[in-house]
Design an enzyme around this catalytic site. Structure first.
Site, mmCIF file in Angstrom:
data_model
loop_
_atom_site.group_PDB
_atom_site.id
_atom_site.type_symbol
_atom_site.label_atom_id
_atom_site.label_comp_id
_atom_site.label_asym_id
_atom_site.label_seq_id
_atom_site.Cartn_x
_atom_site.Cartn_y
_atom_site.Cartn_z
ATOM 1 C CG ASP A 16 18.359 -69.558 -23.561
ATOM 2 O OD1 ASP A 16 17.816 -69.184 -22.501
ATOM 3 O OD2 ASP A 16 18.697 -68.766 -24.464
ATOM 4 N NE ARG A 39 24.045 -60.554 -22.825
ATOM 5 C CZ ARG A 39 23.669 -61.832 -22.904
ATOM 6 N NH1 ARG A 39 24.201 -62.607 -23.842
ATOM 7 N NH2 ARG A 39 22.770 -62.330 -22.085
ATOM 8 C CG ASP A 91 26.391 -66.313 -30.265
ATOM 9 O OD1 ASP A 91 26.721 -66.584 -31.428
ATOM 10 O OD2 ASP A 91 25.233 -66.009 -29.955
ATOM 11 N N GLY A 148 25.251 -64.237 -20.714
ATOM 12 C CA GLY A 148 24.299 -64.119 -19.618
ATOM 13 C C GLY A 148 24.625 -65.046 -18.464
ATOM 14 C CE LYS A 200 27.164 -68.512 -19.974
ATOM 15 N NZ LYS A 200 26.445 -67.386 -20.651
ATOM 16 C CB THR A 201 23.025 -71.260 -22.402
ATOM 17 O OG1 THR A 201 21.768 -70.608 -22.665
ATOM 18 C CG2 THR A 201 23.019 -72.605 -23.090
#
Length: 557
Positions: A209, A149, A180, A85, A206-207
């Protein structure tokens, strides 16, 4: 292609000059690597070591000033891929990587694989030039080379990776992604070593979240910007609710596997209710108990004539409720095991009926007790990693429906006399591609530049690490952390797989403890904060603030 449609803000942001950590400012040729202790995986050491025999147990690396003459001896070709993402700052990672390579040797070449890992498999790429890249510096999104993805996991995919990276004569591959995606980077690094490809593989964390972190990865990029964007939106809702004083707003925030975003936005806006999934899991709360806790706050406020408020709900809440967690785990296994049979049914009701009969009796009963819409959403196709797509499950609506039912019962008993009208929101995609904050613009640029130094020194199987982040950027500490160091074994699609362990909200950590001290006050008062939009221009005390989470974590007292 250069961007033709740009806003005034974007024009000004192009002029922003990220600040590099002091150790990197003179370029890779003036940086030496200081190796630390050998490492081991965070869990399941023997299994992880068996999967990564060539890249397990590498030492931590810290960069220090010092001559490194070998850097300029050979021109290199490096590939970069954006995976997973979007997160604000991805373009600055590419810019930092590009500048770091060119500073070391003007003949170095950077190519970008298009559309994520599928670009590697299909050999779709473009050579990155300074002229085109300049249009994307300090901008949001991943549109420069796009993302995807796709996972590289089959023998055929690894063979295609080898063929295409070899045909490109790549000396290094930089994978920008979350847990992941960086697990995938570790597998590619291991494969490259086994096949003697001579290609270094480096990851970048990177995220939005915020769940890819540890002592060497203090935060993943994009978290700062995304939480500021969400906080602006939630702050606007807090102001509205305090103006109208007649609605309860339930806001679901992105964050599939951890509640970091919800907690950080809670700090920034101080709403009446902030649900933290990790606490619910630790206390073994049932769905009914979570609802009772929400109802308790609503009752207290109603007793003071306040039939309004704001509640924050983490996107992955439903997976933190133990009974629901067990149900989802059983559903994951059942849907994987009986995929072909389930695919043969035409309607969702037929599929549900089939699954009901395959689940253990207690979980089947729980599944059937849920509102029909939620039960159907739990049956949706899994993501590429085998996880339930919690972003498609409207948890806030489930909570409202159950809260309303409970309040009706209490009203009949005479213990509740208030009014309850609810409005729902889901803030997710609004934050993923925002123009990066000053912090993320600097951090991403440093991560990319640092990744270039790792690649030039052939540190394969490492994640770019920039830390000491509550200090000024020039004081940041740079280096690399072995990807296998963060690994454990998890079940995916019914099989054991190596995965970088997600960092959840630490209930013993300073951020949560600070929240726990304040939430009872937030619940009954209007302590709302209205942070407004991300500030790019103005006093550094406003524009360059780091997240509350980092401030609490890094405070020594």
């Amino acid at each position: 292609m250069p961007q033709t449609n740009v806003s005034e803000l974007q024009i000004q942001r192009r002029k922003y000059q990220p600040v590099l950590p002091e150790v990197l400012q003179a370029g890779a040729a003036a940086v030496k690597a200081k190796e630390g202790k050998l490492t081991h995986s965070i869990a399941d050491r023997e299994k992880v070591k068996e999967i990564f025999p060539n890249t397990y147990g590498l030492p931590e690396v810290t960069f220090v000033k010092g001559a490194n003459a070998k850097i300029k001896n050979k021109a290199v070709r490096v590939g970069v891929v954006l995976s997973g993402g979007q997160a604000p700052g991805g373009h600055n990672v590419i810019a930092g990587l590009f500048d770091g390579l060119k500073k070391a040797n003007k003949k170095n070449v950077l190519i970008g694989f298009l559309g994520g890992p599928s670009g590697i498999l299909e050999n779709k790429y473009k050579v990155i030039s300074e002229k085109v890249l300049d249009d994307y510096r300090n901008t949001g999104g991943f549109d420069f080379i796009q993302s995807g993805r796709t996972k590289i996991e089959t023998d055929q995919q690894f063979c295609s990776t080898k063929d295409n990276c070899t045909s490109q004569k790549l000396d290094a591959l930089v994978v920008v992604g979350g847990d992941d995606s960086n697990t995938n980077a570790a597998l590619i690094a291991e494969y490259s070593k086994k096949e003697n490809m001579g290609m270094c593989v480096v990851g970048v964390p990177k995220t939005i979240d915020g769940d890819l972190k540890n002592k060497n990865i203090e935060t993943s990029f994009g978290f700062d910007t995304a939480t500021k964007i969400y906080a602006e939106l939630v702050g606007n809702i807090c102001r509205d609710v305090n103006s109208a004083q007649k609605y309860w707003h339930f806001v679901r925030l992105m964050g599939r596997s951890a509640s970091h975003i919800t907690l950080e936005v809670g700090f920034k806006t101080q709403p009446n209710i902030v649900l933290v999934g990790e606490e619910i899991l630790a206390k073994n709360l049932t769905l009914a108990k979570v609802v009772d806790n929400i109802v308790s706050v609503i009752k207290k406020r109603a007793a003071d004539g306040k039939n309004f408020g704001v509640a924050l709900v983490p996107e992955g809440l439903i997976e933190f409720i133990p009974e629901m967690k067990k149900l989802i785990s059983a559903l994951n296994d059942t849907l994987a095991e009986h995929a072909s049979a389930i695919a043969g049914f035409d309607s969702i009701e037929e599929k549900k009926e089939y699954v009901f009969n395959k689940l253990p009796a207690n979980l089947s009963a729980l599944m059937q007790s849920l509102p029909a819409g939620i039960a159907s959403q739990l049956m949706l196709d899994r993501d590429p990693h085998g996880n339930v797509q919690v972003s498609l499950i409207e948890t806030e609506k489930l909570l409202i429906e159950m809260v309303q039912k409970k309040l009706v019962e209490l009203k009949k008993e005479g213990s509740y006399k208030g009014k309850f009208s609810a409005i729902t929101h889901f803030f997710g995609y609004e934050g993923r591609c925002g123009i990066p904050s000053n912090f993320d613009a600097n951090y991403c640029y440093a991560l990319g530049y640092n990744a270039a130094v790792l690649a030039l020194n052939n540190f394969t199987g490492y994640l770019s690490s920039v830390r000491n982040l509550t200090q000024a950027p020039k004081k940041w500490i740079c280096g690399g952390i072995p990807l296998t160091m963060m690994m454990n074994i998890e079940k995916r699609h019914g099989k054991d797989k190596p995965v970088i362990q997600k960092a959840l909200v630490d209930l013993k950590g300073k951020p949560f403890k600070e929240f726990a001290k304040k939430r009872d006050t937030w619940a009954v008062t209007e302590s709302y904060i209205f942070p407004g939009p991300i500030q790019y221009f103005g006093p550094t005390e406003v524009t360059d603030l780091t997240t509350k989470t980092l401030q609490y974590e890094q405070t020594k007292k």
